[in-house]
Scaffold this active site. Structure first.
Site, PDB file in Angstrom:
ATOM      1  N   ALA A 290       2.663  23.059   1.332  1.00 20.06           N
ATOM      2  CA  ALA A 290       1.542  22.321   0.677  1.00 20.06           C
ATOM      3  C   ALA A 290       2.422  22.390  -0.715  1.00 20.06           C
ATOM      4  O   ALA A 290       1.910  21.435  -1.682  1.00 20.06           O
ATOM      5  CB  ALA A 290       0.402  23.456   0.603  1.00 20.06           C
ATOM      6  N   THR A 291       3.157  23.181  -1.054  1.00 17.26           N
ATOM      7  CA  THR A 291       4.037  22.770  -2.601  1.00 17.26           C
ATOM      8  C   THR A 291       4.618  21.472  -2.360  1.00 17.26           C
ATOM      9  O   THR A 291       4.636  20.668  -3.286  1.00 17.26           O
ATOM     10  CB  THR A 291       5.065  23.739  -2.572  1.00 17.26           C
ATOM     11  OG1 THR A 291       4.610  25.357  -2.770  1.00 17.26           O
ATOM     12  CG2 THR A 291       5.786  23.484  -3.882  1.00 17.26           C
TER      13      THR A 291
ATOM     14  N   ASN B   9      -7.510  29.791  -4.266  1.00 13.67           N
ATOM     15  CA  ASN B   9      -6.523  30.852  -3.256  1.00 13.67           C
ATOM     16  C   ASN B   9      -7.012  32.155  -4.055  1.00 13.67           C
ATOM     17  O   ASN B   9      -6.515  33.263  -3.222  1.00 13.67           O
ATOM     18  CB  ASN B   9      -5.251  30.415  -3.392  1.00 13.67           C
ATOM     19  CG  ASN B   9      -4.430  30.030  -4.712  1.00 13.67           C
ATOM     20  OD1 ASN B   9      -4.999  29.022  -5.191  1.00 13.67           O
ATOM     21  ND2 ASN B   9      -3.644  30.662  -5.333  1.00 13.67           N
TER      22      ASN B   9
ATOM     23  N   GLN C  74      -5.976  26.026   1.386  1.00 15.91           N
ATOM     24  CA  GLN C  74      -6.838  27.222   1.580  1.00 15.91           C
ATOM     25  C   GLN C  74      -8.028  26.682   2.479  1.00 15.91           C
ATOM     26  O   GLN C  74      -8.677  27.577   3.027  1.00 15.91           O
ATOM     27  CB  GLN C  74      -7.195  27.936   0.430  1.00 15.91           C
ATOM     28  CG  GLN C  74      -6.332  28.541  -0.286  1.00 15.91           C
ATOM     29  CD  GLN C  74      -5.575  30.050   0.394  1.00 15.91           C
ATOM     30  OE1 GLN C  74      -6.162  30.335   1.339  1.00 15.91           O
ATOM     31  NE2 GLN C  74      -4.487  30.361  -0.072  1.00 15.91           N
TER      32      GLN C  74
ATOM     33  N   SER D 116      -1.018  23.249   4.778  1.00 21.58           N
ATOM     34  CA  SER D 116       0.211  24.197   4.737  1.00 21.58           C
ATOM     35  C   SER D 116      -0.071  24.906   6.220  1.00 21.58           C
ATOM     36  O   SER D 116      -1.077  25.491   6.185  1.00 21.58           O
ATOM     37  CB  SER D 116       0.418  25.318   3.668  1.00 21.58           C
ATOM     38  OG  SER D 116       1.346  26.201   3.803  1.00 21.58           O
ATOM     39  N   ALA D 117       0.811  25.032   6.955  1.00 19.59           N
ATOM     40  CA  ALA D 117       0.798  25.584   8.439  1.00 19.59           C
ATOM     41  C   ALA D 117       0.595  27.252   8.168  1.00 19.59           C
ATOM     42  O   ALA D 117      -0.282  27.715   8.963  1.00 19.59           O
ATOM     43  CB  ALA D 117       2.000  25.332   9.146  1.00 19.59           C
ATOM     44  N   HIS D 118       1.447  27.784   7.477  1.00 21.29           N
ATOM     45  CA  HIS D 118       1.525  29.186   7.359  1.00 21.29           C
ATOM     46  C   HIS D 118       0.095  29.828   6.754  1.00 21.29           C
ATOM     47  O   HIS D 118      -0.168  31.261   6.816  1.00 21.29           O
ATOM     48  CB  HIS D 118       2.511  29.898   6.625  1.00 21.29           C
ATOM     49  CG  HIS D 118       2.589  29.769   5.150  1.00 21.29           C
ATOM     50  ND1 HIS D 118       2.098  31.013   4.469  1.00 21.29           N
ATOM     51  CD2 HIS D 118       2.915  28.863   4.302  1.00 21.29           C
ATOM     52  CE1 HIS D 118       2.426  30.411   3.136  1.00 21.29           C
ATOM     53  NE2 HIS D 118       2.815  29.205   3.129  1.00 21.29           N
TER      54      HIS D 118
ATOM     55  N   THR E 171      15.670  15.523   8.597  1.00 26.92           N
ATOM     56  CA  THR E 171      15.168  15.729  10.151  1.00 26.92           C
ATOM     57  C   THR E 171      13.988  16.504  10.238  1.00 26.92           C
ATOM     58  O   THR E 171      14.108  17.554   9.551  1.00 26.92           O
ATOM     59  CB  THR E 171      16.598  16.436  10.551  1.00 26.92           C
ATOM     60  OG1 THR E 171      17.546  15.443  10.688  1.00 26.92           O
ATOM     61  CG2 THR E 171      16.284  16.642  12.135  1.00 26.92           C
TER      62      THR E 171
ATOM     63  N   CYS F 116      -0.348  38.505  -9.702  1.00 29.74           N
ATOM     64  CA  CYS F 116      -0.008  37.004  -9.080  1.00 29.74           C
ATOM     65  C   CYS F 116       1.264  36.778  -9.283  1.00 29.74           C
ATOM     66  O   CYS F 116       1.848  36.440  -8.501  1.00 29.74           O
ATOM     67  CB  CYS F 116      -1.279  36.285  -9.246  1.00 29.74           C
ATOM     68  SG  CYS F 116      -2.355  36.136  -8.004  1.00 29.74           S
TER      69      CYS F 116
HETATM   70  C1  PLP Z   1      -0.144  28.534  -0.552  1.00 33.13           C
HETATM   71  C2  PLP Z   1      -0.752  27.648  -1.090  1.00 33.13           C
HETATM   72  C3  PLP Z   1      -0.123  26.481  -1.569  1.00 33.13           C
HETATM   73  C4  PLP Z   1       1.595  26.715  -1.310  1.00 33.13           C
HETATM   74  O1  PLP Z   1       1.933  26.197   0.092  1.00 33.13           O
HETATM   75  P1  PLP Z   1       3.297  26.473   0.580  1.00 33.13           P
HETATM   76  O2  PLP Z   1       2.958  25.841   2.030  1.00 33.13           O
HETATM   77  O3  PLP Z   1       3.282  28.001   0.638  1.00 33.13           O
HETATM   78  O4  PLP Z   1       4.222  25.826  -0.282  1.00 33.13           O
HETATM   79  C5  PLP Z   1      -0.303  25.488  -2.484  1.00 33.13           C
HETATM   80  N1  PLP Z   1      -1.817  25.650  -2.759  1.00 33.13           N
HETATM   81  C6  PLP Z   1      -2.491  26.352  -2.478  1.00 33.13           C
HETATM   82  C7  PLP Z   1      -3.982  26.466  -2.781  1.00 33.13           C
HETATM   83  C8  PLP Z   1      -1.953  27.652  -1.531  1.00 33.13           C
HETATM   84  O5  PLP Z   1      -2.877  28.429  -1.314  1.00 33.13           O
END
Ligand code: PLP
Length: 404
Positions: A73-74, A153, A181, A201-203, A242, A328
């Site tokens: 997501a970054t 978040n 989120q 973001s997948a994680h 890739t 944080c």
């Molecule tokens: C975790 C998070 C991100 C960053 O995501 P990554 O995949 O870890 O780079 C960005 N925005 C929010 C609101 C998040 O919670």
């Protein structure tokens, strides 16, 4: 029950075993490059990537053709903001956002400000909400992008995306949302909400780290972006490099599970959250809920325990993984900028704990966490002169009400 207990699911989530299972072949036999067009190794990788693309699209009500895979997501936030800024610079360089965004949005906008762009930071109320009317009032004919997150978040507040989306659509301004989120945690639909760009973001949804996506609307309107990563022209030229095939396959499976099990997941995490909150409020005084009482992520509970340092409380329950409002940005002693933007006083920001309940948490874990928090808070308050003074204050106040 296994210790330590993980209750920090806004920071990251465990990879679902079903996700890992789907990923494994793509590290071994099916290791091909999805861009290899002339042999079965490449074809197999490409087919798996395209299936995952459809799954990720479906999670947010989009088509797979509108999904650009990224590293998270970054990167998606950077690509959305910098990509729109560059492509639409002839229209203008005014942006609208709000102060509780993730740093991936705020710091990217700061880069643009240093390059001469202007950014409006809309205020949030005590619950963390932005007013849609404030978005409308801030729009100018130079505004190129409104970026407002789906769910915060730290405090879990859900922004009124559909209302903001309707305004942006009416005024012809692009609308981006960081849904790292939000997606997979509540009903998210790019059409109903009129969003044009979405970071994922997948994680954060039980997939692997290091993979994410940017949804880029293809029609009504068609959104254009200048790439920030240049090279082989992957992802329709918007993001060269890739593809992370195992990661993308895992992301697709994680998205499928979230979509199919959404109702159950919401019920599960919300019930555990309510159970934790009910137990804590029954046993402890001087608690404040940070964020919105109802418009919040189902698994999020952010509480301030007055007269207790969040860090000290975390030390008192070392076998529980949560986050505190003072840690944080780990090295700094500044309290959370999110809580400060909500107007939470500094002392209460320092005494806050974020509980992030997720798919794999159980009732037994919640009960264990609750008892540890109650013991920890009572012990720390017993050592606090401020708490003692407050208690005496309450005592004398109530005594004065008792007529002799
Ligand atoms: C975790 C998070 C991100 C960053 O995501 P990554 O995949 O870890 O780079 C960005 N925005 C929010 C609101 C998040 O919670």
């Amino acid at each position: 029950m296994k210790l330590p207990i993980y209750m920090d699911n806004h920071a990251t989530t465990r990879v679902d075993p079903r996700v890992l299972e789907r990923m494994l072949p793509f590290f071994s036999d099916d290791f091909g490059n999805a861009a290899s067009r002339n042999h079965p190794f490449g074809w197999k990788a490409e087919a798996a990537v395209e299936a995952a693309r459809e799954e990720v699209g479906q999670l947010i009500g989009a088509s797979g053709r509108e999904i650009v895979f990224t590293s998270g997501a970054t990167e998606s936030d950077n690509l959305a903001i910098l990509g729109v800024a560059e492509f639409y610079q002839s229209k203008g360089s005014h942006f609208i956002t709000q102060p509780t965004e993730h740093k991936a949005v705020l710091d990217t906008l700061k880069v643009l400000e240093r390059r001469g762009a202007s950014v409006t930071y809309l205020p949030v109320d005590r619950t963390g909400l932005v007013r849609p009317e404030a978005v409308e009032a801030a729009l100018t004919d130079k505004t190129v992008l409104v970026t407002i997150m789906a769910a915060n978040n730290e405090v879990g507040t859900l922004q009124p995306l559909a209302e903001i989306g309707a305004i942006c659509r009416k005024k012809g301004v692009l609308f981006h949302t960081d849904a790292a989120q939000g997606a997979g945690k509540f009903d998210f639909d790019v059409e109903a909400m009129n969003v044009d760009l979405v970071s994922l973001s997948a994680h954060k949804l039980y997939g692997p780290k290091g993979v994410g996506a940017l949804y880029v609307r293809r029609k009504n309107p068609r959104v254009r972006l200048s790439p920030t990563m240049h090279g082989g022209g992957h992802e329709r030229g918007m993001r060269s490099g890739t593809l992370n095939v195992p990661g993308i396959v895992g992301f697709g499976e994680a998205a499928r599970i979230c979509r199919e099990e959404l109702a159950h997941e919401i019920a599960h995490t919300q019930a555990l959250r309510e159970r934790l909150y009910a137990t804590l409020t029954k046993e402890l005084t001087h608690l404040t809920l940070n964020g919105h009482p109802t418009l919040r992520l189902p698994g999020n509970l952010n509480l301030s325990f007055a007269f207790v340092e969040g860090e000290a409380l975390m030390m008192a329950m070392k076998d529980i993984a949560v986050s505190s409002g003072s840690a944080c940005t780990s090295a700094s002693l500044e309290p959370s900028y999110v809580l400060r933007a909500l107007g939470v006083p500094e002392e209460l920001a320092h005494s806050s704990i974020r509980f992030g309940i997720g798919r794999f948490n159980t009732e037994a874990e919640v009960d264990y966490v609750a008892s540890k928090v109650i013991t920890g808070v009572k012990k720390l308050r017993a050592m606090s002169p401020l708490y003692e003074m407050a208690q005496e204050g309450v005592g004398s106040a109530s005594a004065s009400f008792q007529a002799p």
